[in-house]
Enzyme design. Structure first.
Site, PDB file in Angstrom:
ATOM      1  N   SER A 255       0.844  -1.191   0.000  1.00 42.51           N
ATOM      2  CA  SER A 255       0.000   0.000   0.000  1.00 42.51           C
ATOM      3  C   SER A 255       0.876   1.236   0.000  1.00 42.51           C
ATOM      4  O   SER A 255       2.068   1.173   0.261  1.00 42.51           O
ATOM      5  CB  SER A 255      -0.896   0.015   1.227  1.00 42.51           C
ATOM      6  N   LYS A 256       0.250   2.313  -0.294  1.00 38.94           N
ATOM      7  CA  LYS A 256       0.938   3.589  -0.350  1.00 38.94           C
ATOM      8  C   LYS A 256       1.572   3.876   1.018  1.00 38.94           C
ATOM      9  O   LYS A 256       2.668   4.402   1.121  1.00 38.94           O
ATOM     10  CB  LYS A 256      -0.090   4.667  -0.689  1.00 38.94           C
TER      11      LYS A 256
END
Ligand code: GLU
Length: 498
Positions: A255-256
């Site tokens: 994920s970011k």
């Protein structure tokens, strides 16, 4: 009708940036298409208007092009099955939803959002099966006509056949079975006239003559619905292959939050597209014989779905960094310089009023790339090639700039001024000779000289560095350092003054 022709597609929804997981799906489709001399299609699935982001669409194109994943058919290139943007194909979906309704596989549902919320609430309370309860399945023709006449909004739902075992073969996971009773009558066409993902995806895969669907395994739960849709239309489904999930190296979904996750983030972080391309190809695919570094042609020649593992793959940033280093070392210097120049411009280190000194930047790139895993590392080390040091690393200064260093630097200054050529070999000879004549170790000259010209105590070999910086820059910086050391020495309080 299926032919032997391989036609695959990458079908992103422009709801956000193109993340590396999506890029991996695109890449596998691309490699598979090229391997079989087939066609790789880009299709934009933008039917969820609430989540549509115009900018995301542009970023998808840009990211794919940057990676070198070019599409044979799709937006901008077009082809015989276009348009390739779903919002431009709405008529197709309506016609097909109506077709299913006419065949008795779908029906109009007039239930209000309030009613749907109420039944959902009750289902949750009872902890039973969630989903639509089929209320409008049995409306009579008269009831339907009167609702239509009064202008009630409706959706078209698919009629899930009851008691069926939906079976399909996944090329990576083998046979998958699903009980149709676990599915509810899902929506095909929404009140706004837009199709849902399921309808648009199946209609387009059919009309675009897709032979194989290679997509992330988060879509596997949708496949039984799709299989039933193909059956209801009387179409034969494509082959399916669901690609394994990608985990971050410290576990959990990528994920970011856990670092960069979009393709463009990796570009900004200084990775080369060919390195990311190679690295992504190995996320789930093992070409065998421990092969890792491969160029696109080699990957295309050996790509096969059978070699894709169903097990989760790990996005190992360290490995990506290592691989990027290999590609940095192998890029022709002129081309690497082409990548570096815009980054130097961004830093404001280039004199925009003067012509670009490409030769100088190329020499710098040659010196720095051995020590850089990413373009950004290279640029981070490049500062002193453009800007004279105004301060010196504090620790190094204490060690290498004692008062007598000024005399040593002046000695070097004189020597270098008269040095017939300013090449690494003659500079090295000069340093050795001067050290010998003074009876000091060469390091006593080398360390202060490095600090004087770069402001830091590490970097490429000093003589190569001096040659690259050139006589004028070097002498100016040596003189600045001498002035700096002298100023410091006079400012230092003596014992008498206390
Ligand atoms: N639009 C879907 C996505 O965003 C496509 C899934 C599929 O390939 O069927 O990933």
């Amino acid at each position: 009708m299926m032919t032997d022709e391989v036609r695959v597609r990458f079908a992103p929804s422009p709801t956000g940036y193109l993340h590396v997981g999506g890029a991996r799906s695109a890449l596998f489709n691309y490699l598979f298409a090229k391997r079989h001399r087939g066609t790789f299609i880009l299709r934009i699935e933008d039917t969820d208007r609430n989540r549509f982001i115009e900018e995301a669409m542009r970023e998808i194109y840009e990211s794919l092009k940057w990676l070198g994943i070019t599409w044979d058919e799709g937006p901008e290139t077009e082809g015989s099955c276009g348009p390739y943007i779903q919002s431009e194909r709405l008529e197709q979906y309506r016609t097909h939803a109506e077709l299913l309704a006419a065949k008795g596989h779908a029906y109009r549902c007039f239930c209000s959002p309030e009613r749907l919320a109420t039944i959902r609430g009750e289902q949750e309370k009872k902890k039973g099966k969630l989903g639509y309860d089929g209320f409008c399945r049995t409306l009579s023709d008269r009831e339907i006509q009167s609702r239509l006449a009064s202008g009630m909004p409706y959706v078209i739902r698919f009629k899930i056949p009851s008691g069926r075992c939906v079976r399909f073969n996944d090329l990576i996971r083998g046979t998958i079975e699903y009980r149709s009773d676990l599915l509810d009558d899902f929506v095909l066409l929404k009140t706004d006239g837009y199709p849902t993902y399921h309808l648009a995806n199946v209609v387009d895969d059919h009309l675009m003559r897709i032979s194989h669907v290679l997509r992330g395994d988060e879509w596997i739960a949708s496949t039984p619905r799709h299989v039933l849709l193909y059956e209801a239309f009387g179409w034969s489904p494509p082959s399916f292959a669901h690609l394994p999930i990608i985990l971050s190296s410290n576990g959990g979904k990528l994920s970011k939050r856990k670092g960069a996750a979009s393709v463009m983030d990796y570009k900004r972080a200084g990775y080369l597209p060919e390195a990311l391309f190679n690295f992504l190809a190995l996320l789930g695919w093992a070409p065998g014989e421990d092969r890792e570094k491969m160029n696109p042609d080699e990957m295309i020649a050996s790509f096969s779905i059978e070699q894709i593992s169903p097990k989760a793959s790990v996005f190992d940033e360290k490995k990506l960094e290592w691989m990027n280093g290999l590609y940095m070392a192998e890029r022709p210097v002129a081309s690497l310089t082409g990548e570096v120049v815009p980054l130097l411009r961004e830093k404001g280190w280039l004199d925009e009023t003067a012509p670009l000194d490409t030769r100088y930047i190329e020499k710098m790139v040659l010196l720095l790339r051995e020590r850089s895993k990413r373009l950004s590392d290279l640029v981070a080390a490049a500062h002193y090639f453009f800007i004279d040091p105004v301060a010196y690393d504090e620790k190094a200064e204490k060690k290498y700039f004692p008062a007598e260093a000024a005399d040593h630097l002046l000695l070097l200054d004189l020597g270098m001024r008269n040095c017939p050529d300013f090449t690494r070999n003659s500079l090295e000879e000069l340093f050795r000779k001067l050290a010998e004549s003074k009876g000091i170790p060469a390091g006593t000259l080398i360390h202060p000289a490095r600090l004087a010209v770069s402001g830091v105590s590490f970097g490429p070999g000093l003589f190569e560095l001096l040659e690259t910086l050139g006589r004028e820059r070097v002498l100016r910086r040596i003189e600045n350092a001498v002035a700096h050391i002298r100023k410091k020495a006079t400012a230092r309080p003596t014992v008498h003054e206390r």
